[in-house]
Design an enzyme around this catalytic site. Sequence first.
Site, PDB file in Angstrom:
ATOM      1  N   SER A  90     -24.394 -24.261 -23.296  1.00  0.00           N
ATOM      2  CA  SER A  90     -25.579 -24.426 -22.462  1.00  0.00           C
ATOM      3  C   SER A  90     -25.180 -24.510 -20.983  1.00  0.00           C
ATOM      4  O   SER A  90     -24.478 -23.622 -20.502  1.00  0.00           O
ATOM      5  CB  SER A  90     -26.358 -25.657 -22.929  1.00  0.00           C
TER       6      SER A  90
ATOM      7  N   ASP B 277     -32.489 -17.584 -29.343  1.00  0.00           N
ATOM      8  CA  ASP B 277     -32.315 -18.663 -28.360  1.00  0.00           C
ATOM      9  C   ASP B 277     -33.591 -18.777 -27.533  1.00  0.00           C
ATOM     10  O   ASP B 277     -34.006 -17.826 -26.869  1.00  0.00           O
ATOM     11  CB  ASP B 277     -31.105 -18.362 -27.458  1.00  0.00           C
TER      12      ASP B 277
ATOM     13  N   HIS C  44     -31.615 -22.292 -29.689  1.00  0.00           N
ATOM     14  CA  HIS C  44     -30.618 -22.808 -28.736  1.00  0.00           C
ATOM     15  C   HIS C  44     -29.944 -24.090 -29.240  1.00  0.00           C
ATOM     16  O   HIS C  44     -28.721 -24.206 -29.219  1.00  0.00           O
ATOM     17  CB  HIS C  44     -31.298 -23.070 -27.390  1.00  0.00           C
TER      18      HIS C  44
END
Length: 446
Positions: free
Chosen positions: A219, A366, A398
């Site tokens: 991330s 995602d 995600h």
Amino acid sequence: MLVSIASFLLVWLNCLAAGAGATWHFTHDKHASQADDPGPYLPLPSWDPWYKAPEGWEAAKPGAVLKIRQHAYNMTTMAIANVRDTFQVLFRSTDSQDKATWGVTTVFLPTQARCNGSTNSSSSNCTQGILSYQLPYDTSCLDASPSYGLQWGEPYGEIAVALARGWWVSVPDFEGPLASYGANIVAGHITLDSVRAVSAAAASEFGVKSTRVALWGYSNGASATEAAVEFAAKYAPDLDIAGAAVGGLASNVGRAGPLLSQTQVAGLLVQGIIGVTSQYPDQRKYILSRLNPSGPYNATEFFWASYMSGWQSLLYFSYVDIFAYFIGGKADLEDPGLTDMFVKEGMMGKFGVPNTKVFLYQAVDDDMAPIKDTDAVVESLCDQGANILYHRNHWGGHNDELTNGRQRSFDFLGDVLDGTKVMSAPSTGCQTVNVTFMQPPGKPIV
Ligand SMILES: *[C@@H]1O[C@H](CO)[C@@H](O)[C@H](O)[C@H]1NC(C)=O
Ligand SMILES: *[C@@H]1O[C@H](CO)[C@@H](O)[C@H](O)[C@H]1NC(C)=O
Ligand SMILES: *[C@@H]1O[C@H](CO)[C@@H](O)[C@H](O)[C@H]1NC(C)=O
Ligand SMILES: *[C@@H]1O[C@H](CO)[C@@H](O)[C@H](O)[C@H]1NC(C)=O
Ligand SMILES: *[C@@H]1O[C@H](CO)[C@@H](O)[C@H](O)[C@H]1NC(C)=O
Ligand SMILES: *[C@@H]1O[C@H](CO)[C@@H](O)[C@H](O)[C@H]1NC(C)=O
């Protein structure tokens, strides 16, 4: 979605809340919060006399060690497994404007260090594996930096697994001393300089002459990691990085950012505007001139975010219309100066071509970092000669891929650091693989 976001951020960001205790408020009365004796814990970075560059630091070279704090954390209260000791390094780096800045990293030493995954590292010819682990902290609040928060434990258990492999684990505060969340240029520089500084400290403080370093981040930690490997050839040609695992990469922040308004993660947009403009004074001035001075949705409330951890700001701004804070609404964020800034900081694949092996992994679905942007970055970097193993996971979104990519990341990192060959990138060039992989619940990560 609430539950998955919660599992993504809750544990880690509660560390701060638990750590600083009930005295930590949105109003952030520093005098109140630090009136308490921090006890066995380090003071908040903004109150820690150590967490400042020493006189004359600007003259040092990027990556130069400026300070070392041995035994940084109290081992009696250590909340991370497999740690023998910790130390912190403060080093010179370079900000997004190519001006001198500095950074801090926290290094965890394993209870049992190993060479190449087997030999006991007490031998003087050992090559010590070091994992530079970029932990996302998603806030423009310096006091939520990992160097402070990790005193109360780690969010995902990944540091403990890396230590069990016998590696040193270095966790840089890659947002720097201004907590420039979203500013990937300074994050890339600080990450690379932390590697230089830790390698130097390994030699000077521990007699470890030979090190092998890999990077890992998910991330926002992926953004820092990807920026680092893209800058490496130009900014740190002296470094020989063995490989980098990069997961859930937001490859085009300029495009993705505004989409966050009125979503559950709207707080990230507020943090990104504050964080990136900490590196750009003109754009910061512009933002201040466009925020409502009073009434509902005003500038003061907007900047409360800089006193919140990432998790606190997600709760506070959840589903809020962020454009409502601006006099001209959404149009104010479409200002060319601001757009140029976000493009410059947030477009992956533009800083350079990684000169190391990269394992990129992303969920096809995602929901925070659209995979088509990452597909484009991979294609462009591969056309320019990069060496990438790219896993597109057809399972989950995600926050799922954070967990689902964990074992594959360790398999890759084990290969580049120890030659384990469980999972390898191609020897040259690129390989894209569509996988459908869910980490079996309860199966330990090794
Ligand atoms: C570490 O913490 C323990 C327990 O709080 C305390 O007794 C000890 O004095 C601390 N050690 C140092 C070096 O601060
Ligand atoms: C490594 O050395 C330490 C002490 O020097 C010893 O306790 C440990 O058992 C050794 N480990 C291995 C795997 O040889
Ligand atoms: C380490 O050095 C010793 C002595 O010089 C040598 O016998 C040994 O083979 C070396 N080990 C490795 C793994 O290079
Ligand atoms: C570790 O493995 C590398 C090859 O991957 C080798 O060159 C090196 O000598 C090994 N070091 C030790 C200490 O075994
Ligand atoms: C700004 O908004 C906050 C939160 O709603 C409010 O407490 C404060 O009074 C407002 N300030 C002004 C100047 O209107
Ligand atoms: C992977 O799946 C996508 C569809 O999501 C497809 O377009 C692509 O050709 C596949 N790539 C490989 C290497 O199988």
